[in-house]
Design an enzyme around this catalytic site. Structure first.
Site, mmCIF file in Angstrom:
data_model
loop_
_atom_site.group_PDB
_atom_site.id
_atom_site.type_symbol
_atom_site.label_atom_id
_atom_site.label_comp_id
_atom_site.label_asym_id
_atom_site.label_seq_id
_atom_site.Cartn_x
_atom_site.Cartn_y
_atom_site.Cartn_z
ATOM 1 N N ASP A 95 0.864 -1.182 0.000
ATOM 2 C CA ASP A 95 0.000 0.000 0.000
ATOM 3 C C ASP A 95 0.898 1.230 0.000
ATOM 4 O O ASP A 95 1.459 1.594 1.034
ATOM 5 C CB ASP A 95 -0.909 0.018 1.232
ATOM 6 C CG ASP A 95 -2.035 -1.003 1.144
ATOM 7 O OD1 ASP A 95 -2.664 -1.082 0.075
ATOM 8 O OD2 ASP A 95 -2.276 -1.719 2.128
ATOM 9 N N ARG A 152 4.006 2.844 2.827
ATOM 10 C CA ARG A 152 4.778 1.892 3.636
ATOM 11 C C ARG A 152 6.281 2.102 3.530
ATOM 12 O O ARG A 152 7.007 1.870 4.491
ATOM 13 C CB ARG A 152 4.434 0.458 3.228
ATOM 14 C CG ARG A 152 2.960 0.122 3.222
ATOM 15 C CD ARG A 152 2.266 0.409 4.527
ATOM 16 N NE ARG A 152 0.887 -0.085 4.505
ATOM 17 C CZ ARG A 152 -0.055 0.323 5.322
ATOM 18 N NH1 ARG A 152 0.213 1.239 6.245
ATOM 19 N NH2 ARG A 152 -1.282 -0.171 5.251
ATOM 20 N N LYS A 212 -10.242 0.867 -5.142
ATOM 21 C CA LYS A 212 -10.836 0.457 -3.868
ATOM 22 C C LYS A 212 -11.564 1.655 -3.226
ATOM 23 O O LYS A 212 -11.260 2.798 -3.575
ATOM 24 C CB LYS A 212 -9.764 -0.096 -2.921
ATOM 25 C CG LYS A 212 -8.625 0.894 -2.593
ATOM 26 C CD LYS A 212 -7.538 0.205 -1.788
ATOM 27 C CE LYS A 212 -6.468 1.207 -1.365
ATOM 28 N NZ LYS A 212 -5.346 0.586 -0.646
ATOM 29 N N HIS A 213 -12.585 1.406 -2.396
ATOM 30 C CA HIS A 213 -13.100 0.147 -1.879
ATOM 31 C C HIS A 213 -14.536 0.010 -2.373
ATOM 32 O O HIS A 213 -15.428 0.688 -1.858
ATOM 33 C CB HIS A 213 -13.061 0.119 -0.363
ATOM 34 C CG HIS A 213 -11.706 0.432 0.214
ATOM 35 N ND1 HIS A 213 -11.233 1.711 0.375
ATOM 36 C CD2 HIS A 213 -10.716 -0.396 0.651
ATOM 37 C CE1 HIS A 213 -10.018 1.681 0.922
ATOM 38 N NE2 HIS A 213 -9.679 0.414 1.088
ATOM 39 N N HIS A 252 -11.566 -1.685 9.776
ATOM 40 C CA HIS A 252 -10.499 -2.434 10.451
ATOM 41 C C HIS A 252 -10.939 -2.825 11.860
ATOM 42 O O HIS A 252 -10.500 -3.845 12.392
ATOM 43 C CB HIS A 252 -9.224 -1.589 10.556
ATOM 44 C CG HIS A 252 -8.582 -1.299 9.245
ATOM 45 N ND1 HIS A 252 -8.951 -0.243 8.464
ATOM 46 C CD2 HIS A 252 -7.572 -1.939 8.585
ATOM 47 C CE1 HIS A 252 -8.202 -0.229 7.368
ATOM 48 N NE2 HIS A 252 -7.373 -1.249 7.417
ATOM 49 N N ARG A 279 -7.287 10.305 2.026
ATOM 50 C CA ARG A 279 -6.852 9.300 1.049
ATOM 51 C C ARG A 279 -7.656 9.434 -0.241
ATOM 52 O O ARG A 279 -7.209 8.983 -1.299
ATOM 53 C CB ARG A 279 -7.032 7.894 1.619
ATOM 54 C CG ARG A 279 -6.173 7.596 2.833
ATOM 55 C CD ARG A 279 -6.639 6.327 3.529
ATOM 56 N NE ARG A 279 -6.467 5.138 2.699
ATOM 57 C CZ ARG A 279 -6.997 3.942 3.000
ATOM 58 N NH1 ARG A 279 -7.752 3.804 4.084
ATOM 59 N NH2 ARG A 279 -6.792 2.914 2.203
ATOM 60 N N ASP A 317 -10.490 -7.434 0.601
ATOM 61 C CA ASP A 317 -9.725 -6.669 1.587
ATOM 62 C C ASP A 317 -9.263 -7.668 2.647
ATOM 63 O O ASP A 317 -9.671 -8.841 2.648
ATOM 64 C CB ASP A 317 -10.580 -5.540 2.175
ATOM 65 C CG ASP A 317 -9.737 -4.369 2.670
ATOM 66 O OD1 ASP A 317 -8.507 -4.537 2.825
ATOM 67 O OD2 ASP A 317 -10.298 -3.277 2.906
#
Length: 334
Positions: A63, A71, A167-168, A180, A137, A251
């Site tokens: 990601d 990352r 996504k998503h 999450h 985002r 996901d």
């Protein structure tokens, strides 16, 4: 070429003997890297070499969206949150779309230099100003701007040899809950989703989007199951109505939003039956082992779609001027 349906992760910056054995299992088709797997470019090169020696066909993902979801940082260009492109778009749409294309190319080019196949991008969620896990985002709060920017970003990724994953699906930006940590419920009608959230997905599918990742969100007026476990969303809406023929990634099945589907093997089974081509099981080694054991008990399936996500060659030595210009564009957007 047929590639296994499981994408999992690693514990550290080097490949252990046990991890190497796991990656060689035919049921494993993908590997996703996180910040804990990265220290610097030399380490990443060494890690990727060790992976490719044993699995040259593996789909390696990360990601690397930009902003708070990036990352790899040391040695990589700091990418702005995509919402900054949306702000730029309000002042100069053409310049913003050009910048989006160059950022998509830059992100992908830097990853392809290490033989990483994909970043799970672009985010196609609308920023409804009420979902903190999406927030900046998202490219924009208005579908037309979002479509223009994300399409340009995808084009840049393609020019760098990287497939794009939207996504998503069909849109995570309306709900306040973080999937999450809990199971979000979106109570809007299908007509409401068609009028806004689905528009970016429809448009990018028609423009060559390679893959889609559905949301762990229940759209309660339409289906009782989260989109990633829903035959309606993946088969009826995405495949039949939108005509999407690319890859569907689940996901992460360890997210709380996936817990409605039961045990980890059951989550895998239900995601694959609903229409996912590859399932992600991250940050939970025991769960990944359970899913791998489950897949070993299943009949071998023939799914050639996943191999299309392998990256294409990129000659960075021929692109130094573009790299410098794209890095300057990125810096200017902070």
């Amino acid at each position: 070429m047929t590639i296994g349906a499981l994408m999992l992760d690693l514990e550290g910056t080097q490949l252990t003997d046990d991890e190497a054995k796991t990656l060689q299992q035919p049921e494993v088709g993908g590997l996703i890297l996180f910040s804990r797997n990265y220290s610097d470019p030399d380490q990443l090169q060494s890690l990727m070499t060790s992976i490719r020696v044993i699995r040259p066909d593996l789909i390696v993902a990360v990601d690397q969206e930009g902003g708070r979801v990036q990352r790899f940082r040391k040695g990589f260009t700091a990418l702005p949150p995509m919402a900054n492109l949306g702000k730029h778009y309000q002042q100069d749409p053409a310049a913003a779309c050009y910048a989006a294309k160059e950022l998509g190319w830059l992100m992908a080019a830097e990853l392809r230099a290490y033989d990483i196949d994909i970043s799970f991008a672009p985010v196609l969620d609308i920023d409804w100003q009420q979902c903190s896990v999406i927030g900046d985002r998202a490219f924009a709060s208005e579908p037309f701007a979002l479509i223009g920017l994300s399409t340009a970003f995808m084009q840049g990724m393609h020019e760098a040899g990287m497939a794009a994953t939207g996504k998503h699906f069909p849109g995570h930006g309306w709900v306040g809950a973080d999937s999450h940590l809990e199971l979000p419920i979106d109570e809007r009608s299908e007509a409401d989703l068609e009028a806004a959230d689905l528009k970016p997905f429809k448009s990018l599918v028609s423009s060559g989007l390679d893959a889609i990742m559905p949301a762990h969100v229940v759209y309660s007026q339409i289906d009782s199951q989260p989109a990633g476990f829903s035959h309606f969303w993946l088969q009826e809406k995405l495949r039949r109505q939108l005509g999407f023929n690319g890859v569907i990634f689940s996901d992460d099945l360890t997210m709380e939003g996936a817990s409605i589907a039961g045990s980890y093997p059951e989550r895998c089974r239900r995601a694959l039956e609903a229409g996912c081509d590859m399932v992600l099981v991250c940050n939970h080694p025991d769960a990944a082992k359970e899913v791998l054991a489950f897949l070993k008990q299943q009949p071998s399936s023939q799914n050639p779609r996943i191999s299309s996500m392998r990256g294409k060659p990129l000659a960075l030595n021929e692109s130094q001027d573009r790299l410098q210009q794209a890095r300057q564009i990125s810096a200017n957007l902070f």
